[in-house]
Design a protein around this motif. Structure first.
Motif, PDB file in Angstrom:
ATOM      1  N   THR A 200       0.848  -1.180   0.000  1.00 44.09           N
ATOM      2  CA  THR A 200       0.000   0.000   0.000  1.00 44.09           C
ATOM      3  C   THR A 200       0.893   1.243   0.000  1.00 44.09           C
ATOM      4  O   THR A 200       2.099   1.159   0.275  1.00 44.09           O
ATOM      5  N   GLU A 201       0.310   2.380  -0.295  1.00 43.49           N
ATOM      6  CA  GLU A 201       1.091   3.608  -0.295  1.00 43.49           C
ATOM      7  C   GLU A 201       1.678   3.873   1.089  1.00 43.49           C
ATOM      8  O   GLU A 201       2.817   4.341   1.213  1.00 43.49           O
ATOM      9  N   GLN A 202       0.919   3.559   2.114  1.00 42.28           N
ATOM     10  CA  GLN A 202       1.411   3.766   3.476  1.00 42.28           C
ATOM     11  C   GLN A 202       2.576   2.821   3.783  1.00 42.28           C
ATOM     12  O   GLN A 202       3.573   3.213   4.395  1.00 42.28           O
ATOM     13  N   GLN A 203       2.477   1.574   3.327  1.00 41.73           N
ATOM     14  CA  GLN A 203       3.565   0.626   3.538  1.00 41.73           C
ATOM     15  C   GLN A 203       4.823   1.060   2.796  1.00 41.73           C
ATOM     16  O   GLN A 203       5.938   0.931   3.297  1.00 41.73           O
ATOM     17  N   ARG A 204       4.654   1.584   1.586  1.00 44.69           N
ATOM     18  CA  ARG A 204       5.807   2.069   0.837  1.00 44.69           C
ATOM     19  C   ARG A 204       6.514   3.188   1.590  1.00 44.69           C
ATOM     20  O   ARG A 204       7.744   3.229   1.661  1.00 44.69           O
ATOM     21  N   GLN A 205       5.727   4.081   2.144  1.00 41.48           N
ATOM     22  CA  GLN A 205       6.317   5.178   2.899  1.00 41.48           C
ATOM     23  C   GLN A 205       7.024   4.656   4.147  1.00 41.48           C
ATOM     24  O   GLN A 205       8.098   5.149   4.518  1.00 41.48           O
ATOM     25  N   GLN A 206       6.426   3.652   4.800  1.00 40.22           N
ATOM     26  CA  GLN A 206       7.070   3.045   5.960  1.00 40.22           C
ATOM     27  C   GLN A 206       8.436   2.480   5.596  1.00 40.22           C
ATOM     28  O   GLN A 206       9.427   2.678   6.298  1.00 40.22           O
ATOM     29  N   VAL A 207       8.494   1.764   4.474  1.00 38.56           N
ATOM     30  CA  VAL A 207       9.755   1.151   4.045  1.00 38.56           C
ATOM     31  C   VAL A 207      10.787   2.224   3.723  1.00 38.56           C
ATOM     32  O   VAL A 207      11.952   2.123   4.134  1.00 38.56           O
ATOM     33  N   TRP A 214      16.169  -1.709   2.087  1.00 42.17           N
ATOM     34  CA  TRP A 214      15.413  -2.737   1.382  1.00 42.17           C
ATOM     35  C   TRP A 214      15.194  -2.363  -0.082  1.00 42.17           C
ATOM     36  O   TRP A 214      15.068  -3.241  -0.939  1.00 42.17           O
ATOM     37  N   ILE A 215      15.113  -1.067  -0.377  1.00 49.27           N
ATOM     38  CA  ILE A 215      14.645  -0.614  -1.685  1.00 49.27           C
ATOM     39  C   ILE A 215      15.755   0.003  -2.538  1.00 49.27           C
ATOM     40  O   ILE A 215      15.735  -0.091  -3.758  1.00 49.27           O
ATOM     41  N   GLY A 216      16.745   0.633  -1.909  1.00 49.98           N
ATOM     42  CA  GLY A 216      17.740   1.392  -2.662  1.00 49.98           C
ATOM     43  C   GLY A 216      18.425   0.615  -3.764  1.00 49.98           C
ATOM     44  O   GLY A 216      18.705   1.160  -4.832  1.00 49.98           O
ATOM     45  N   GLY A 217      18.695  -0.663  -3.533  1.00 49.48           N
ATOM     46  CA  GLY A 217      19.354  -1.479  -4.543  1.00 49.48           C
ATOM     47  C   GLY A 217      18.463  -2.551  -5.109  1.00 49.48           C
ATOM     48  O   GLY A 217      18.959  -3.533  -5.681  1.00 49.48           O
ATOM     49  N   LEU A 218      17.151  -2.401  -4.977  1.00 53.24           N
ATOM     50  CA  LEU A 218      16.206  -3.448  -5.375  1.00 53.24           C
ATOM     51  C   LEU A 218      15.915  -3.353  -6.873  1.00 53.24           C
ATOM     52  O   LEU A 218      15.101  -2.539  -7.312  1.00 53.24           O
TER      53      LEU A 218
END
Length: 564
Positions: A200-207, A214-218
């Motif tokens: 969800t958009e909220q989960q994305r913001q949490q991450v 988790w995301i920078g090199g994904l």
């Protein structure tokens, strides 16, 4: 703490002693954890002598060693958090002092300052010009101080969120909202994209806020999300590296033999280089505010790694990826690499406009997602080792797996479904690129490949690289062998010896010119000499013939190249 609503009274009341006390507690805990972790292994040796052998002995010892390593990692996390707390306390105390001083100066001059930082004068029938000027001055000073401390506090809170260990659970919020799961372990670009799309958009913001790593090199995640995650890690990475630098310096200071019997001196050298890398990245972000930091890795290797895009790879019709070679590092040469990437992106767009394709867009990426062989290092023998490494496969093999996943990620994250992707491999990076094109795991999303200054590509034809016929290009500067003092290309000359397969200069690829020429657009362009000029601007303010060739290939205009 509500940063935007921070009042004058709130700033006056801020106290940082509590944060410093917490830092001291974290440091004490880190010391105890390190001591206990070491003591556990020592206890094993005391209970079971070294002569204890066999499978059970090996498993027990490995288990204790892993526990000690885990304890030391946790201790390092505590030290990083403590360093962040002390940094925040020091920074915010100075900001608080400046803000209070600005308010006091206005009050001393007879003005009023309300809780919302508004400066006003007592009611009077008239105000002399010099008084009005003084009021404006205090309004500017107090307003600037308010903006500064609010911004500093926001950065500090973010730094503390990133630095304080979170060992208890997946990302969640105290309000009870649904927690974001972790991304798949070693997931493909497709799996990573599905993971991101499932949040969800909220989960994305949490991450992005709590787990940017988790995301920078994904690979497969949107470039904008990767950018936000990587930018969000810079401050915490700096704090972590500074804490480690100080710890290593203290160890060496207390060691009679310096680093002669440990790796502390070498690790300190690499840590200082990574801090310089972060400074370079921050300058790039300031120079290219619309750029996208698609990779920032200060943990996986001895040297820092990064990828920076000019343009938006997720929406571009054409995407190029430049892969550098021998001697490239972030602090020493990445800024120049990004600048040359910008030149290629701009030239490719110009050529598209020249051919009636104004609506098509270009994104060009400088990719340093591996550790090329180096000619410098912390030890006296590193120069020799570096020049030996450039003839070996190890660095390229490791880098190729990462590059293949990166190519796959670009293709998967694209909103167009199948963008035109061009790989530009320079020097040792050409060998790394060719191995990535031959990686069977992610498939082959690359459409065109240009190899320049190449010592070899482990292939003799386009088919070997999974490319269509006529879609692999080679460039090598003319000149006498550089090994005997000429103006040729020293690294490309290595192709003659066949260490990385057939000599690209003689292989069955499309051979392009690096000589001075008037290109099809009517512009006189200069030749390239040596190993490093292929993608550089000429002295006449125009890209050299070799760089022009790259630009038209990036733009999908192969009929406009200048052949050898």
């Amino acid at each position: 703490m509500a940063v935007k609503s921070l009042t004058v009274g709130g700033v006056r009341a801020l106290a940082w002693e509590g944060l410093e006390n917490h830092a001291a507690r974290f440091e004490t805990a880190a010391g105890r954890l390190t001591a206990l972790s070491d003591a556990a292994l020592d206890a094993l040796d005391q209970v079971h002598p070294v002569s204890w052998e066999g499978t059970a002995a090996r498993l027990a010892r490995e288990g204790f060693i892993e526990q000690r390593a885990a304890g030391r990692r946790s201790a390092t996390d505590l030290q990083v958090a403590a360093a962040a707390m002390r940094h925040v306390a020091r920074t915010m105390r100075a900001e608080q002092s400046n803000a209070v001083a600005a308010v006091e100066a206005a009050l001393m001059d007879g003005f009023m300052v309300d809780e919302a930082w508004r400066v006003s004068a007592p009611p009077t029938k008239g105000m002399p010009p010099e008084r009005a000027h003084m009021l404006m001055h205090h309004e500017e000073q107090v307003g600037a101080a308010a903006r500064s401390i609010r911004a500093a506090l926001a950065r500090s809170l973010e730094m503390l969120r990133d630095a304080v260990p979170r060992w208890t659970s997946p990302v969640g919020s105290p309000g009870g909202h649904e927690r974001a799961p972790a991304p798949p372990t070693d997931g493909s670009a497709k799996q990573n994209r599905e993971y991101w799309d499932s949040l969800t958009e909220q989960q994305r913001q949490q991450v992005l806020e709590a787990r940017p790593g988790w995301i920078g090199g994904l690979d497969g995640a949107p470039a904008s999300a990767r950018h936000d995650a990587n930018v969000g890690q810079i401050d915490s990475e700096r704090v972590r590296l500074e804490a480690r630098r100080d710890q290593l310096a203290a160890e060496l200071h207390d060691n009679w033999f310096g680093g002669a019997f440990t790796n502390a001196d070498a690790e300190l050298w690499y840590t200082e280089r990574k801090l310089a890398d972060l400074a370079t990245i921050e300058k790039l972000l300031g120079k290219y505010p619309e750029g996208r930091l698609m990779l920032l890795d200060m943990r996986s290797g001895e040297r820092g790694m990064a990828a920076f895009a000019i343009g938006n790879p997720d929406t571009a019709d054409h995407v190029s990826v430049t892969i550098p070679g021998f001697g490239t590092t972030i602090s020493r040469s990445f800024a120049a690499m990004v600048k040359e990437t910008e030149y290629l992106q701009r030239e490719a767009e110009i050529q598209l406009i020249n051919h009636g394709r104004r609506g098509e867009t270009i994104a060009s990426i400088a990719w340093l997602g591996y550790e090329p062989p180096q000619g410098t290092g912390p030890g006296w023998g590193d120069t020799v080792v570096g020049f030996t490494d450039v003839t070996q496969r190890e660095h390229a093999v490791k880098g190729a797996a990462r590059l293949a996943a990166f190519f796959d990620g670009i293709n998967t994250a694209s909103e167009l479904g199948d963008p035109h992707i061009t790989a530009l491999g320079h020097s040792y990076g050409s060998y790394t690129t060719a191995l990535a094109l031959q990686d069977p795991r992610p498939g082959q999303p690359v459409d065109d490949a240009v190899f320049y200054g190449s010592p070899g590509v482990n292939a003799g034809s386009e088919k070997d690289l999974g490319l269509e016929e006529g879609r692999a290009y080679v460039m090598k500067t003319d000149g006498v062998w550089s090994f005997i003092g000429g103006d040729g290309d020293a690294i490309a000359d290595l192709g003659f010896f066949g260490a990385f397969g057939p000599d690209p200069a003689n292989a069955d690829f499309e051979h392009l010119s690096t000589n001075a020429a008037t290109t099809p657009d009517g512009i006189d362009r200069e030749q390239s000499t040596g190993h490093s000029e292929y993608s550089r601007m000429g002295t006449n303010g125009e890209l050299r013939t070799s760089a022009y060739n790259m630009a038209v290939i990036i733009g999908g205009l192969p009929d406009q190249v200048v052949r050898r």
